[in-house]
Design a protein around this motif. Structure first.
Motif, PDB file in Angstrom:
ATOM      1  N   ILE A 227       0.881  -1.233  -0.049  1.00  5.39           N
ATOM      2  CA  ILE A 227       0.060  -0.347  -0.131  1.00  5.39           C
ATOM      3  C   ILE A 227       0.783   1.132  -0.093  1.00  5.39           C
ATOM      4  O   ILE A 227       1.795   1.452   0.832  1.00  5.39           O
ATOM      5  CB  ILE A 227      -0.794   0.078   1.144  1.00  5.39           C
ATOM      6  N   VAL A 228       0.593   2.298  -0.943  1.00  3.18           N
ATOM      7  CA  VAL A 228       1.597   3.233  -1.100  1.00  3.18           C
ATOM      8  C   VAL A 228       0.582   4.516  -0.927  1.00  3.18           C
ATOM      9  O   VAL A 228      -0.478   4.513  -1.433  1.00  3.18           O
ATOM     10  CB  VAL A 228       2.041   3.196  -2.694  1.00  3.18           C
ATOM     11  N   THR A 229       1.082   5.572  -0.339  1.00  3.71           N
ATOM     12  CA  THR A 229       0.468   6.926  -0.144  1.00  3.71           C
ATOM     13  C   THR A 229       1.500   7.981  -0.453  1.00  3.71           C
ATOM     14  O   THR A 229       2.774   7.878  -0.397  1.00  3.71           O
ATOM     15  CB  THR A 229      -0.324   7.091   1.053  1.00  3.71           C
ATOM     16  N   SER A 230       0.991   9.145  -0.753  1.00  9.11           N
ATOM     17  CA  SER A 230       1.919  10.460  -0.697  1.00  9.11           C
ATOM     18  C   SER A 230       2.004  10.845   0.916  1.00  9.11           C
ATOM     19  O   SER A 230       1.126  11.157   1.599  1.00  9.11           O
ATOM     20  CB  SER A 230       1.296  11.363  -1.625  1.00  9.11           C
ATOM     21  N   THR A 231       3.216  11.607   0.943  1.00  7.22           N
ATOM     22  CA  THR A 231       3.531  12.365   2.339  1.00  7.22           C
ATOM     23  C   THR A 231       3.805  13.811   2.050  1.00  7.22           C
ATOM     24  O   THR A 231       4.123  14.220   0.778  1.00  7.22           O
ATOM     25  CB  THR A 231       4.827  11.736   2.720  1.00  7.22           C
ATOM     26  N   PRO A 232       3.749  14.672   2.720  1.00  5.27           N
ATOM     27  CA  PRO A 232       3.982  15.816   2.493  1.00  5.27           C
ATOM     28  C   PRO A 232       5.562  16.173   2.066  1.00  5.27           C
ATOM     29  O   PRO A 232       6.257  15.477   2.779  1.00  5.27           O
ATOM     30  CB  PRO A 232       3.741  16.683   4.055  1.00  5.27           C
ATOM     31  N   GLY A 233       5.519  17.024   1.067  1.00  6.85           N
ATOM     32  CA  GLY A 233       6.947  17.371   0.690  1.00  6.85           C
ATOM     33  C   GLY A 233       7.166  18.801   1.073  1.00  6.85           C
ATOM     34  O   GLY A 233       6.600  19.437   2.157  1.00  6.85           O
ATOM     35  N   ALA A 234       7.581  19.406   0.035  1.00  3.08           N
ATOM     36  CA  ALA A 234       7.954  20.935   0.320  1.00  3.08           C
ATOM     37  C   ALA A 234       6.351  21.798   0.336  1.00  3.08           C
ATOM     38  O   ALA A 234       6.379  22.813   1.162  1.00  3.08           O
ATOM     39  CB  ALA A 234       8.637  21.587  -1.087  1.00  3.08           C
ATOM     40  N   THR A 235       5.377  21.225  -0.370  1.00  8.73           N
ATOM     41  CA  THR A 235       4.122  21.832  -0.361  1.00  8.73           C
ATOM     42  C   THR A 235       3.348  21.293   0.744  1.00  8.73           C
ATOM     43  O   THR A 235       3.112  19.844   0.860  1.00  8.73           O
ATOM     44  CB  THR A 235       3.549  21.204  -1.812  1.00  8.73           C
ATOM     45  N   GLN A 236       3.066  22.120   1.582  1.00 12.52           N
ATOM     46  CA  GLN A 236       2.302  21.938   2.623  1.00 12.52           C
ATOM     47  C   GLN A 236       0.849  21.912   2.434  1.00 12.52           C
ATOM     48  O   GLN A 236       0.375  22.938   2.217  1.00 12.52           O
ATOM     49  CB  GLN A 236       2.724  22.754   3.965  1.00 12.52           C
ATOM     50  N   LEU A 244      -1.113   5.833   6.810  1.00 10.97           N
ATOM     51  CA  LEU A 244      -1.486   4.554   6.606  1.00 10.97           C
ATOM     52  C   LEU A 244      -1.851   3.547   7.788  1.00 10.97           C
ATOM     53  O   LEU A 244      -2.131   2.686   7.819  1.00 10.97           O
ATOM     54  CB  LEU A 244      -0.350   3.543   5.821  1.00 10.97           C
ATOM     55  N   GLU A 245      -2.103   4.430   8.881  1.00  9.57           N
ATOM     56  CA  GLU A 245      -2.354   4.076  10.135  1.00  9.57           C
ATOM     57  C   GLU A 245      -3.695   3.022  10.424  1.00  9.57           C
ATOM     58  O   GLU A 245      -3.640   2.142  10.815  1.00  9.57           O
ATOM     59  CB  GLU A 245      -2.268   4.921  11.330  1.00  9.57           C
ATOM     60  N   ARG A 246      -4.464   3.676   9.578  1.00  6.45           N
ATOM     61  CA  ARG A 246      -5.919   2.839   9.528  1.00  6.45           C
ATOM     62  C   ARG A 246      -5.800   1.459   8.895  1.00  6.45           C
ATOM     63  O   ARG A 246      -6.592   0.724   9.516  1.00  6.45           O
ATOM     64  CB  ARG A 246      -6.895   3.589   8.526  1.00  6.45           C
ATOM     65  N   ALA A 257       0.830  -7.502   6.896  1.00  9.63           N
ATOM     66  CA  ALA A 257       1.399  -8.541   7.656  1.00  9.63           C
ATOM     67  C   ALA A 257       2.845  -8.376   7.329  1.00  9.63           C
ATOM     68  O   ALA A 257       3.751  -8.858   8.300  1.00  9.63           O
ATOM     69  CB  ALA A 257       0.835  -9.741   6.916  1.00  9.63           C
ATOM     70  N   ARG A 258       3.437  -8.077   6.179  1.00 13.35           N
ATOM     71  CA  ARG A 258       4.522  -8.033   5.754  1.00 13.35           C
ATOM     72  C   ARG A 258       5.386  -6.518   5.943  1.00 13.35           C
ATOM     73  O   ARG A 258       6.312  -6.399   5.639  1.00 13.35           O
ATOM     74  CB  ARG A 258       4.848  -8.239   4.474  1.00 13.35           C
ATOM     75  N   GLY A 259       4.488  -5.700   6.416  1.00 13.51           N
ATOM     76  CA  GLY A 259       4.975  -4.235   6.942  1.00 13.51           C
ATOM     77  C   GLY A 259       5.393  -3.593   5.576  1.00 13.51           C
ATOM     78  O   GLY A 259       6.082  -2.773   5.640  1.00 13.51           O
ATOM     79  N   ASN A 260       4.512  -3.782   4.271  1.00 18.88           N
ATOM     80  CA  ASN A 260       4.832  -3.034   3.297  1.00 18.88           C
ATOM     81  C   ASN A 260       3.797  -1.983   2.994  1.00 18.88           C
ATOM     82  O   ASN A 260       3.068  -1.685   1.967  1.00 18.88           O
ATOM     83  CB  ASN A 260       4.591  -4.231   2.181  1.00 18.88           C
ATOM     84  N   LEU A 261       3.978  -0.911   3.934  1.00 18.45           N
ATOM     85  CA  LEU A 261       3.252   0.284   3.952  1.00 18.45           C
ATOM     86  C   LEU A 261       4.191   1.231   3.512  1.00 18.45           C
ATOM     87  O   LEU A 261       5.020   1.862   4.364  1.00 18.45           O
ATOM     88  CB  LEU A 261       2.333   0.660   5.219  1.00 18.45           C
ATOM     89  N   PHE A 262       4.032   2.082   2.449  1.00 19.94           N
ATOM     90  CA  PHE A 262       5.103   3.137   2.111  1.00 19.94           C
ATOM     91  C   PHE A 262       4.509   4.456   2.022  1.00 19.94           C
ATOM     92  O   PHE A 262       3.459   4.445   1.230  1.00 19.94           O
ATOM     93  CB  PHE A 262       5.543   2.316   0.823  1.00 19.94           C
ATOM     94  N   GLY A 263       5.134   5.260   2.188  1.00 19.64           N
ATOM     95  CA  GLY A 263       4.911   6.900   1.896  1.00 19.64           C
ATOM     96  C   GLY A 263       6.021   7.385   1.218  1.00 19.64           C
ATOM     97  O   GLY A 263       7.039   7.051   1.220  1.00 19.64           O
ATOM     98  N   ILE A 264       5.645   8.102   0.008  1.00 22.05           N
ATOM     99  CA  ILE A 264       6.591   8.808  -0.953  1.00 22.05           C
ATOM    100  C   ILE A 264       6.244  10.475  -0.831  1.00 22.05           C
ATOM    101  O   ILE A 264       5.063  10.692  -0.972  1.00 22.05           O
ATOM    102  CB  ILE A 264       6.505   8.200  -2.401  1.00 22.05           C
TER     103      ILE A 264
END
Length: 296
Positions: A227-236, A244-246, A257-264
């Motif tokens: 599961i992938v989502t975007s995280t805040p960059g220079a743009t707030q 992805l806590e949910r 189960a495998r810890g594959n939660l990624f933010g970019i």
């Protein structure tokens, strides 16, 4: 009178001979009598593309969040994606306006058309479109040499990633755009192509519309490996980007189960600009991590 008429005809012929015509992302032709010198950018990704094409110094107005490169932060603001300051745009005397077709209100677009200023619609939907857009903007600006160099560099970076990762074992991916309501992307979005070049498979590629709203149950049924989502960059953003806590409560889902939660960094993956190559590289690394966690 005849001499004057001939002179005017010659001047018209020269102007026509040097006219610049390109096709924008809506399929419309955009023609300028000469390279643009005063450009208004009405989307952050447009500002980045103009800088990549060598025209950063010609941007006289831009919208909120036009923050890359650093020089863009000093450009006067003319509104945001919700509302434009049309009076200020007129006062800037632009000879080209570059807009985001789905990001700027249609009513305001009608008013912009009424100004009689050439308008270029920008909405790259594929990776190749990004390089093409840089080239077209470079033609409109008369900065073809720098534009071609930027476009070639982006194309080369993407080709290298594709050669390295596209044939790797498939990883099913859920890309979370937003969490309330829960939203994702289908195959018509450029990021779906990024997932594919990294050897991933978008589990909601066939959904409609382009940014579909889905249910938690649908994600659980798809059981993505990552599961992938975007995280805040220079743009707030105005409010916190979705986390992805949910998903951590659903321990039977493979990605959890495998810890594959990624933010970019969202600035790297949400804008169709040359920086998308960096976002793609980050995603490819994450999916390689997911492959390494198989069987553990």
């Amino acid at each position: 009178m005849l001499r004057r008429a001939v002179a005017l005809m010659f001047a018209f012929a020269v102007t026509q001979a040097h006219a610049i015509t390109v096709t924008d992302d809506s399929g419309a032709s955009v023609t300028l009598a000469k390279p643009a010198e005063r450009v208004v950018s009405l989307a952050p990704h447009v500002t980045e593309l103009l800088f990549a094409a060598g025209g950063g110094g010609r941007i006289v107005g831009a919208v909120t969040f036009s923050d890359y490169p650093k020089e863009a932060q000093a450009i006067p603001r003319v509104g945001d994606n919700k509302a434009l300051d049309l009076e200020r745009i007129v006062a800037l005397h632009p000879d080209l306006i570059v807009v985001w077709r789905h990001g700027n209100a249609s009513r305001q677009m009608d008013r912009l058309h009424a100004l009689g200023v050439p308008i270029y619609f920008s909405e790259p939907k594929h990776l190749d479109d990004i390089a093409a857009s840089i080239g077209k903007l470079g033609a409109l600006l008369g900065t073809q040499e720098q534009a071609h160099a930027s476009a070639d560099a982006f194309t080369r970076d993407i080709a290298q990633l594709r050669a390295r990762y596209a044939q790797r074992p498939r990883v099913s991916v859920f890309y979370q755009v937003w969490d309330d309501p829960l939203m994702t992307l289908n195959r018509d979005h450029v990021f779906d192509e990024v997932i594919g070049l990294c050897g991933g498979v978008n589990v909601f590629a066939t959904e409609k519309p382009r940014v579909p709203t889905i249910s938690t149950e649908a994600v659980l049924a798809a059981n993505p490996e990552a599961i992938v989502t975007s995280t805040p960059g220079a743009t707030q953003p105005d409010r916190q980007l979705p986390g992805l806590e949910r998903w951590k409560r659903w321990t039977s889902m493979t990605a959890v189960a495998r810890g594959n939660l990624f933010g970019i960094d969202g600035d790297l993956i949400n804008r169709p600009t040359p920086r998308l190559a960096s976002g793609a590289e980050a995603l490819c690394r994450d999916l390689e991590v997911a492959r390494g966690r198989r069987g553990k």
